[in-house]
Design an enzyme around this catalytic site. Structure first.
Site, PDB file in Angstrom:
ATOM      1  CE  LYS A 280      -4.453   0.729   1.851  1.00 50.66           C
ATOM      2  NZ  LYS A 280      -5.724   0.307   2.740  1.00 50.66           N
ATOM      3  CD  GLU A 366     -19.919  -3.639   6.796  1.00 52.13           C
ATOM      4  OE1 GLU A 366     -20.133  -4.572   6.431  1.00 52.13           O
ATOM      5  OE2 GLU A 366     -19.177  -2.628   6.740  1.00 52.13           O
ATOM      6  NE  ARG A 394     -22.499  -5.296   2.067  1.00 53.97           N
ATOM      7  CZ  ARG A 394     -21.463  -5.506   1.422  1.00 53.97           C
ATOM      8  NH1 ARG A 394     -20.334  -5.968   1.858  1.00 53.97           N
ATOM      9  NH2 ARG A 394     -21.309  -5.258   0.010  1.00 53.97           N
TER      10      ARG A 394
HETATM   11  C1  LIG Z   1     -19.174  -2.901   3.284  1.00 54.88           C
HETATM   12  C2  LIG Z   1     -17.933  -1.884   3.390  1.00 54.88           C
HETATM   13  N1  LIG Z   1     -17.714  -1.678   4.863  1.00 54.88           N
HETATM   14  C3  LIG Z   1     -16.753  -0.811   4.995  1.00 54.88           C
HETATM   15  C4  LIG Z   1     -16.120  -0.147   4.025  1.00 54.88           C
HETATM   16  C5  LIG Z   1     -14.945   0.859   4.050  1.00 54.88           C
HETATM   17  N2  LIG Z   1     -13.538   0.444   3.679  1.00 54.88           N
HETATM   18  C6  LIG Z   1     -13.268   0.947   2.518  1.00 54.88           C
HETATM   19  S1  LIG Z   1     -11.875   0.322   1.919  1.00 54.88           S
HETATM   20  C7  LIG Z   1     -11.758  -0.579   3.283  1.00 54.88           C
HETATM   21  C8  LIG Z   1     -10.365  -1.352   3.217  1.00 54.88           C
HETATM   22  C9  LIG Z   1     -10.312  -2.093   2.257  1.00 54.88           C
HETATM   23  O1  LIG Z   1      -9.130  -3.184   2.414  1.00 54.88           O
HETATM   24  P1  LIG Z   1      -8.713  -3.899   1.231  1.00 54.88           P
HETATM   25  O2  LIG Z   1      -9.839  -4.975   0.667  1.00 54.88           O
HETATM   26  O3  LIG Z   1      -7.369  -4.654   1.845  1.00 54.88           O
HETATM   27  O4  LIG Z   1      -8.180  -2.919   0.100  1.00 54.88           O
HETATM   28  P2  LIG Z   1      -6.901  -2.086   0.306  1.00 54.88           P
HETATM   29  O5  LIG Z   1      -7.482  -0.626   0.704  1.00 54.88           O
HETATM   30  O6  LIG Z   1      -6.070  -2.466   1.344  1.00 54.88           O
HETATM   31  O7  LIG Z   1      -6.189  -1.911  -1.060  1.00 54.88           O
HETATM   32  C10 LIG Z   1     -12.772  -0.449   4.326  1.00 54.88           C
HETATM   33  C11 LIG Z   1     -13.026  -0.979   5.338  1.00 54.88           C
HETATM   34  C12 LIG Z   1     -16.495  -0.481   2.754  1.00 54.88           C
HETATM   35  N3  LIG Z   1     -16.073   0.320   1.544  1.00 54.88           N
HETATM   36  N4  LIG Z   1     -17.750  -1.268   2.402  1.00 54.88           N
END
Ligand SMILES: Cc1ncc(C[n+]2csc(CCOP(=O)(O)OP(=O)(O)O)c2C)c(N)n1
Length: 622
Positions: A280, A366, A394
């Protein structure tokens, strides 16, 4: 000034596919520099996008997009994809009103195959596309690109469970950067860490490069690579058990590994799973060192990085919640707090440090978060679920079936209620009042300012059933909350301004616009505070001595607080006209919060205009 000759030559992925492979690392350098510069000027998601530059180039180089379907999970990492698919110019208005969306959006480009913003939908959607292609006899590929954080959600596993036996011709790419927004949690994360532990990963990495670096004959090569990799890494990985052919892990920043691997996988049939390791923030040291800070950024000077806040500004509602949580936890050892992977966004960093034993980050889950809270409540603990309005969607059945039906005392601290701004329609929290108010046993509160927010949280905490406090994104009015844990009378609003003829009944943070409008119109203004139970007495009183009632809320008009007032008026046979101001029956685009509210007529000017129009219309009708 830096030049970007290769990037300049690309108007669409077809141009990219015309480049020689040896030019692609240089393209990655140019693209990354562009993203750092561009996002620093607009704000947006940075760390995740820097991590997917090479993967995006490789995907568009190998697959025949848009014919082959790339399905991004969450979609916050799609900026390189946007740039390579003809939207480079548009990036200067990223997430701004009328500008390019921060997420893939079907109406924005044919390359955005699936609209997204919430996580963990990509495997389901790509599976649907893969099976549709099969059904229609079309020869195209479906590829889901999902992060290790998003992979932790139930929905992703439901899709794997289905895809593995559906004989779907699809590829799932796990973009594993060992981070969600904050460090990932849970058993899956432990498995991934084991898989990528230095010994196996490094061996696989060199094997992958060695085996796949000189490409064809494809099938034979892929088979040998698979056996080779499987021999080194625990056989029968989790994903194999789901019926996928697992490949990897490979280095997601190494185009010489990525491209031949993807080419090989493209030629294989059936469900395939490629594990890619990325970093990242890759290529921007500040983001690499602090990917959490650079996950979602405002504008900043790329050269200096994000400077820490000056302080002294107004508190955000999120901070009010975080402070209250710590104080309430100090006062009551039964308090436990839960976040579905949103520690920073929900203001729980301090709480997590001070009360690690009573803090639960359950991952992007969630539904589980809510039912888990219900279980804790069954045993006499006092759970507080901190959740964004949009993500509570959700967990609706869990809210109804597991919490409310059993009348369990769970506090829902619902952040980002109303319009959230730049993230847009996937993230606006504009339906919660409608979908929560209809659930029996729920108490629903909408604070008008920070001080009230704290008192509502304390009120919610003292209740013996489920309750929800819904507050907006961003800073409040500047009303300093007390340090006490004082409460409010249940179901009681207050009259904040006494006027004539017209009564404005405001819910939540739109109270301040209502007060301004009240001054202009010489109207009575009530701060309703509770959507449920509604202050029926107050409504009857206002209906008795005003000739027009106006409800004001930052929620869908359909089923919202105004609709509840209408029901009360009808139930009591009150004839006074009611005008309901709120959000229309359409999805609201991205844009700055204040600008959106003004456009929707929910600022002071809009409220005054609506009332005058209504009065004009009714007087001319007489
Ligand atoms: C249902 C839901 N819950 C929470 C989020 C908030 N959210 C956005 S990005 C993220 C982290 C995602 O992590 P990852 O899939 O590993 O992607 P990275 O940012 O590390 O590339 C979260 C929790 C979301 N977008 N959707």
């Amino acid at each position: 000034m830096t030049t970007s000759p290769l990037l300049d030559s690309i108007a669409s992925p077809a141009d990219l596919r015309r480049l020689e492979r040896k030019q692609l690392p240089q393209l990655a350098i140019e693209l990354r520099a562009f993203l750092i510069d561009s996002v620093s000027q607009t704000g947006g998601h940075l760390s995740s996008n820097l991590g997917t530059v090479e993967l995006t180039i490789a995907l568009h180089a190998v697959f025949n997009t848009p014919e082959d379907r790339l399905v991004w999970d969450v979609g916050h990492q799609c900026y390189a994809h946007k740039v390579l698919t003809g939207r480079r110019q548009g990036m200067s208005r990223l997430r701004m009103h009328g500008g390019v969306s921060g997420f893939p959006k079907r109406c924005e480009s044919e390359y955005d195959t699936f609209g997204v913003g919430h996580s963990s939908t990509s495997i389901s959607a790509a599976l649907g596309m893969a099976l549709a292609a099969k059904h229609k006899g079309e020869d195209r590929k479906a590829i889901a690109i999902i992060g290790d954080g998003a992979m932790s959600a139930g929905m992703a596993f439901e899709a794997l469970n289905n895809a593995g036996v559906a004989d779907a011709d699809m590829l799932v790419i796990l973009n594993d950067n060992e981070m969600s927004i904050s460090p990932p949690v849970g058993a899956l994360n432990n498995i991934l860490t084991r898989l990528t532990s230095s010994k196996t990963y490094n061996a696989a990495r060199s094997a992958g490069r060695h085996m796949l670096g000189f490409a064809p004959p494809l099938l034979e090569l892929a088979r040998r690579a698979e056996e080779h990799v499987k021999g080194m890494i625990a056989p029968g990985t989790l994903f194999e058990e789901f019926g996928f052919h697992y490949y990897g892990p490979i280095d997601g920043h190494d185009l010489d590994a990525l491209i031949p691997t993807l080419e090989n996988l493209r030629a294989l049939k059936g469900p395939k799973f490629l594990h890619v390791i990325t970093k990242k923030g890759q290529g921007y040291k500040l983001a690499e060192n602090d990917p959490i800070l650079y996950h979602g950024v405002g504008k900043f000077a790329a050269k200096d990085g994000i400077q820490s806040g000056k302080g002294g500004g107004k508190l955000t509602y999120t901070q009010v919640f975080g402070d209250w949580l710590c104080d309430q936890a100090k006062a009551d050892s039964r308090l436990v707090a839960i976040t579905p992977a949103m520690r920073e966004g929900s203001g729980m960093v301090r709480y997590a440090e001070e009360y690690p034993d009573r803090y639960f980050d359950v991952g992007i889950a969630e539904q589980h978060a809510v039912t888990f809270a219900a279980g804790l409540a069954c045993e006499g603990l006092k759970p507080v679920v901190a959740i964004y309005s949009t993500f509570l969607q959700r967990a609706y059945d869990q809210l109804v079936h597991d919490v409310a039906l059993q009348n369990l005392p769970v506090v829902f601290a619902v952040d980002r209620g109303g319009l959230v701004g730049a993230d847009g329609p996937t993230h606006h929290g504009t339906f919660d009042l409608s979908f929560v108010t209809c659930i029996p046993n729920m108490v629903v509160m909408t604070p008008a300012d920070e001080a009230e927010c704290r008192r509502m949280l304390s009120t919610a905490y003292g209740l013996n059933g489920p309750s929800l406090v819904r507050y907006p994104r961003g800073a409040g009015m500047g009303t300093l909350p007390s340090t006490q844990l004082d409460t409010l009378a249940l179901g009681k609003g207050e009259v904040r301004r006494q006027g004539k003829q017209i009564a404005l009944l405001a819910f939540g943070s739109l109270l301040s616009a209502a007060l301004g409008a009240g001054d202009e119109l010489d109207a009575t203004v009530a701060n309703m505070r509770f959507v449920k139970p509604l202050d029926v007495e107050l409504i009857i009183e206002l209906a008795g001595n005003h000739s027009l009632l106006v409800s004001i809320e930052e929620n869908a008009i359909i089923g919202g607080a105004g609709s509840e007032i209408e029901r009360v008026l009808a139930e009591h046979g009150l004839q006074v006209p009611l005008m309901r101001l709120g959000l229309p029956d359409r999805f609201i685009d991205h844009g700055e919060q204040g600008q959106l509210l003004a456009e929707l007529g929910l600022d002071q000017t809009g409220i005054v205009r609506a009332v005058r129009q209504k009065l004009g219309a009714s007087s001319s009708a007489q």
